[in-house]
Design a protein around this motif. Structure first.
Motif, PDB file in Angstrom:
ATOM      1  N   SER A   1       0.879  -1.231   0.035  1.00 15.02           N
ATOM      2  CA  SER A   1      -0.020  -0.042  -0.047  1.00 15.02           C
ATOM      3  C   SER A   1       0.818   1.144   0.064  1.00 15.02           C
ATOM      4  CB  SER A   1      -0.796  -0.115   1.141  1.00 15.02           C
ATOM      5  OG  SER A   1      -0.314  -0.465   2.333  1.00 15.02           O
ATOM      6  N   SER A   2       2.155   1.248   0.243  1.00 13.89           N
ATOM      7  CA  SER A   2       2.997   2.473   0.155  1.00 13.89           C
ATOM      8  C   SER A   2       4.353   2.170  -0.191  1.00 13.89           C
ATOM      9  CB  SER A   2       2.762   3.017   1.512  1.00 13.89           C
ATOM     10  OG  SER A   2       3.873   2.806   2.286  1.00 13.89           O
TER      11      SER A   2
ATOM     12  N   LEU B   1       8.199   0.990  -1.255  1.00 12.91           N
ATOM     13  CA  LEU B   1       8.906   0.138  -2.201  1.00 12.91           C
ATOM     14  C   LEU B   1       7.660  -0.927  -2.592  1.00 12.91           C
ATOM     15  CD1 LEU B   1      11.162  -1.060  -3.544  1.00 12.91           C
ATOM     16  CD2 LEU B   1      11.617  -2.142  -1.340  1.00 12.91           C
TER      17      LEU B   1
ATOM     18  N   LYS C   1      -6.841   1.751   2.233  1.00 14.07           N
ATOM     19  CA  LYS C   1      -5.862   2.508   1.656  1.00 14.07           C
ATOM     20  C   LYS C   1      -5.413   1.768   0.599  1.00 14.07           C
ATOM     21  CE  LYS C   1      -1.156   3.916   2.833  1.00 14.07           C
ATOM     22  NZ  LYS C   1      -0.121   4.012   3.963  1.00 14.07           N
TER      23      LYS C   1
ATOM     24  N   ASN D   1       7.968  -7.607   2.109  1.00 20.20           N
ATOM     25  CA  ASN D   1       8.447  -6.200   2.063  1.00 20.20           C
ATOM     26  C   ASN D   1       8.135  -5.616   3.467  1.00 20.20           C
ATOM     27  OD1 ASN D   1       8.937  -3.582   0.379  1.00 20.20           O
ATOM     28  ND2 ASN D   1       6.451  -3.638   1.159  1.00 20.20           N
TER      29      ASN D   1
ATOM     30  N   TYR E   1      14.673  -2.392  14.797  1.00 21.66           N
ATOM     31  CA  TYR E   1      14.450  -2.528  13.374  1.00 21.66           C
ATOM     32  C   TYR E   1      15.696  -2.888  12.889  1.00 21.66           C
ATOM     33  CZ  TYR E   1      14.283  -0.855   8.394  1.00 21.66           C
ATOM     34  OH  TYR E   1      14.521  -0.961   7.029  1.00 21.66           O
TER      35      TYR E   1
ATOM     36  N   LYS F   1      15.902  -6.693  10.520  1.00 21.88           N
ATOM     37  CA  LYS F   1      16.166  -6.877   9.227  1.00 21.88           C
ATOM     38  C   LYS F   1      17.310  -7.858   9.257  1.00 21.88           C
ATOM     39  CE  LYS F   1      13.319  -5.181   7.424  1.00 21.88           C
ATOM     40  NZ  LYS F   1      12.929  -5.208   6.103  1.00 21.88           N
TER      41      LYS F   1
ATOM     42  N   ILE G   1      15.907   4.338  -0.044  1.00 25.49           N
ATOM     43  CA  ILE G   1      14.569   5.084  -0.442  1.00 25.49           C
ATOM     44  C   ILE G   1      14.297   6.124   0.391  1.00 25.49           C
ATOM     45  CG2 ILE G   1      12.633   4.510  -2.028  1.00 25.49           C
ATOM     46  CD1 ILE G   1      13.154   1.516  -1.022  1.00 25.49           C
TER      47      ILE G   1
ATOM     48  N   THR H   1      10.342   7.325   1.798  1.00 26.55           N
ATOM     49  CA  THR H   1       9.262   6.835   2.032  1.00 26.55           C
ATOM     50  C   THR H   1       8.764   6.776   3.509  1.00 26.55           C
ATOM     51  OG1 THR H   1      10.208   4.559   3.010  1.00 26.55           O
ATOM     52  CG2 THR H   1      10.016   4.719   0.469  1.00 26.55           C
TER      53      THR H   1
HETATM   54  P1  NDP Z   1       6.808   2.089   3.758  1.00 26.79           P
HETATM   55  O1  NDP Z   1       6.392   2.480   5.254  1.00 26.79           O
HETATM   56  O2  NDP Z   1       6.476   2.807   2.888  1.00 26.79           O
HETATM   57  O3  NDP Z   1       6.205   0.834   3.461  1.00 26.79           O
HETATM   58  C1  NDP Z   1       6.041  -0.258   4.246  1.00 26.79           C
HETATM   59  C2  NDP Z   1       4.745  -1.011   4.319  1.00 26.79           C
HETATM   60  O4  NDP Z   1       4.373  -2.144   5.418  1.00 26.79           O
HETATM   61  C3  NDP Z   1       3.406  -0.175   4.321  1.00 26.79           C
HETATM   62  O5  NDP Z   1       2.734  -0.329   3.382  1.00 26.79           O
HETATM   63  C4  NDP Z   1       2.761  -0.379   5.801  1.00 26.79           C
HETATM   64  O6  NDP Z   1       1.424  -0.448   5.355  1.00 26.79           O
HETATM   65  C5  NDP Z   1       3.206  -1.835   5.757  1.00 26.79           C
HETATM   66  N1  NDP Z   1       3.170  -2.479   7.167  1.00 26.79           N
HETATM   67  C6  NDP Z   1       3.440  -2.130   8.198  1.00 26.79           C
HETATM   68  N2  NDP Z   1       3.215  -2.858   9.259  1.00 26.79           N
HETATM   69  C7  NDP Z   1       2.391  -3.590   8.687  1.00 26.79           C
HETATM   70  C8  NDP Z   1       1.628  -4.797   9.230  1.00 26.79           C
HETATM   71  N3  NDP Z   1       1.966  -4.927  10.717  1.00 26.79           N
HETATM   72  N4  NDP Z   1       1.083  -5.684   8.431  1.00 26.79           N
HETATM   73  C9  NDP Z   1       1.075  -5.421   7.234  1.00 26.79           C
HETATM   74  N5  NDP Z   1       1.650  -4.342   6.604  1.00 26.79           N
HETATM   75  C10 NDP Z   1       2.460  -3.513   7.477  1.00 26.79           C
HETATM   76  O7  NDP Z   1       8.252   1.698   3.761  1.00 26.79           O
HETATM   77  P2  NDP Z   1       9.368   1.367   2.685  1.00 26.79           P
HETATM   78  O8  NDP Z   1       8.474   1.201   1.696  1.00 26.79           O
HETATM   79  O9  NDP Z   1      10.657   1.956   2.825  1.00 26.79           O
HETATM   80  O10 NDP Z   1       9.837  -0.170   3.270  1.00 26.79           O
HETATM   81  C11 NDP Z   1       9.567  -1.101   2.513  1.00 26.79           C
HETATM   82  C12 NDP Z   1      10.630  -2.277   2.736  1.00 26.79           C
HETATM   83  O11 NDP Z   1      11.849  -1.820   2.418  1.00 26.79           O
HETATM   84  C13 NDP Z   1      10.956  -2.687   4.384  1.00 26.79           C
HETATM   85  O12 NDP Z   1      11.058  -3.870   4.476  1.00 26.79           O
HETATM   86  C14 NDP Z   1      12.254  -1.982   4.519  1.00 26.79           C
HETATM   87  O13 NDP Z   1      12.725  -2.318   5.648  1.00 26.79           O
HETATM   88  C15 NDP Z   1      12.957  -2.051   3.317  1.00 26.79           C
HETATM   89  N6  NDP Z   1      13.890  -1.046   3.009  1.00 26.79           N
HETATM   90  C16 NDP Z   1      13.843   0.225   3.040  1.00 26.79           C
HETATM   91  C17 NDP Z   1      14.752   1.105   2.864  1.00 26.79           C
HETATM   92  C18 NDP Z   1      14.442   2.617   2.631  1.00 26.79           C
HETATM   93  O14 NDP Z   1      15.621   3.438   2.470  1.00 26.79           O
HETATM   94  N7  NDP Z   1      13.097   3.094   2.573  1.00 26.79           N
HETATM   95  C19 NDP Z   1      16.264   0.811   2.780  1.00 26.79           C
HETATM   96  C20 NDP Z   1      16.133  -0.753   3.011  1.00 26.79           C
HETATM   97  C21 NDP Z   1      15.074  -1.202   3.139  1.00 26.79           C
HETATM   98  P3  NDP Z   1       0.622   0.902   5.577  1.00 26.79           P
HETATM   99  O15 NDP Z   1       0.682   1.346   4.099  1.00 26.79           O
HETATM  100  O16 NDP Z   1      -0.710   0.681   6.092  1.00 26.79           O
HETATM  101  O17 NDP Z   1       1.319   2.067   6.536  1.00 26.79           O
END
Ligand code: NDP
Length: 332
Positions: A11-12, A14, A39, A87, A203, A207, A237, A240
């Motif tokens: 939903s958001s 990556l 959402k 993810n 966190y 990971k 990224i 985000t």
């Molecule tokens: P976002 O916060 O944009 O996306 C995270 C997503 O996880 C959201 O859609 C969120 O839902 C969902 N989520 C959180 N908790 C739960 C739960 N309990 N059950 C189901 N869904 C859940 O972050 P990113 O896109 O940045 O992160 C995506 C992945 O990339 C993660 O694993 C992160 O560790 C990894 N990553 C990110 C980096 C970065 O720089 N951003 C770098 C390296 C890795 P909702 O939309 O409802 O909030």
């Protein structure tokens, strides 16, 4: 007919960028496994996902019941599963701080707990995915796309990526001797090493566990099932929602730092393309590997590179760094 991929947290950020990329290819149907159904439906509509290219299913990774229910619901669709992308994640960088300077802007307040009484980031980022992978392995084996893929997100843990950025993003992941796990890892225990609660470290630790989970699944199940298990670091990224609880000034400066200083910045679109390749590109059908772009540091640079960086060999190097040194592998 289309191949099917489950993406948690589509939903958001990556997850959504990857869903867009796969939907656009016309070859994939994306199961958007999301905690916020409304959402997820909204973003699918906003992005003009064709009706037959996506299905939203409720999944809250912070509740074991929800994970089990998700798998039951998925099975009622009666479609083969070709790829699973773990993810979703949450990050509470300031949760260990006591009071709030400006309430709402600086969420402190100590650890939060999952439905099953585990520290919330450990539960959401790792435990929920652990259960999901375990349950869906059976489904992945019935995939029509050979090999099926199971992919999880790692990150800079200040161990593998320390050359460029690790040292600048404290704290370092450190699972210690798994004392917290041994003590049950339930309220009031918050940290895997049994130490004091620290949201940012929780966190990073979660990971590291994610990457280790893929390595372990690879060792135990790749030969038997043919499923490819991999993890990746897509680059930073920096914009985000992952950073939603960080100080506003940090959220402003972080992308600039990553673009101008560390060169680790990657756009959501580019990161989505990278992850989509891990799902769909034959060159990425590898098991037991950790993908990163632009060298082992995984920083990639703004333009990104198409090169497959199979750091399979240096995965062993991974184990020589920091937190990994003290791990007893048979305890994972
Ligand atoms: P976002 O916060 O944009 O996306 C995270 C997503 O996880 C959201 O859609 C969120 O839902 C969902 N989520 C959180 N908790 C739960 C739960 N309990 N059950 C189901 N869904 C859940 O972050 P990113 O896109 O940045 O992160 C995506 C992945 O990339 C993660 O694993 C992160 O560790 C990894 N990553 C990110 C980096 C970065 O720089 N951003 C770098 C390296 C890795 P909702 O939309 O409802 O909030």
């Amino acid at each position: 007919s289309k191949k099917t991929v489950i993406i948690t947290g589509a939903s958001s950020g990556l997850g959504l960028a990857t869903a867009k990329e796969l939907v656009k290819s016309g070859e994939w149907r994306v199961i958007m496994a999301c905690r916020d159904y409304v959402k997820a439906e909204r973003v699918a509509k906003e992005n003009d996902f064709p009706e037959d290219s996506y299905i939203v299913q409720h999944l809250d990774l912070a509740a074991n019941n929800s994970v089990r229910q998700f798998v039951r619901t998925f099975r009622t669709l009666n479609i083969p599963l070709d790829a699973l992308v773990c993810n979703a994640a949450i990050y509470f960088p300031n949760a260990h701080k006591e009071g709030a300077f400006l309430p709402g802007l600086f969420p402190g307040g100590g650890p939060r707990w999952s439905a099953d009484g585990h520290e919330l980031s450990f539960a959401s980022n790792y435990l929920g995915h652990f259960l999901l992978c375990n349950l869906l392995l059976e489904d992945l084996q019935k995939s029509t796309m050979k090999p099926a893929r199971c992919i999880i997100l790692g990150t800079v843990t200040a161990s593998i990526n320390d050359k460029e950025v690790g040292g600048m993003i404290p704290p370092v992941a450190d699972l210690g001797g798994l004392e917290g796990l041994e003590a049950g890892m339930k309220q009031p225990v918050t940290m895997i090493d049994g130490g004091r609660f620290n949201g940012a470290k929780a966190y990073k630790d979660s990971k590291v566990c994610d990457v280790m989970l893929m390595r372990e699944l690879h060792k135990r199940f790749h030969d038997k099932t043919g499923v490819c298990f991999a993890s990746l670091y897509p680059g930073c990224i920096a914009e985000t929602n992952l950073f939603r609880e960080h100080y506003p000034v940090f959220r402003f400066l972080f992308p600039i730092l990553q673009k101008e200083v560390t060169n680790a910045y990657v756009s959501e679109e580019e990161a989505g393309r990278r992850l989509a390749k891990c799902v769909a590109d034959p060159a990425y059908a590898q098991s037991g590997v950790y993908f990163s772009w632009g060298g082992e540091s995984g920083t990639g640079g703004a333009g990104g590179t198409d090169a497959v960086e199979n750091v399979g060999a240096s995965n062993d190097k991974f184990l020589q760094y920091g937190s990994f040194r003290t791990l007893k592998e048979n305890e994972i």
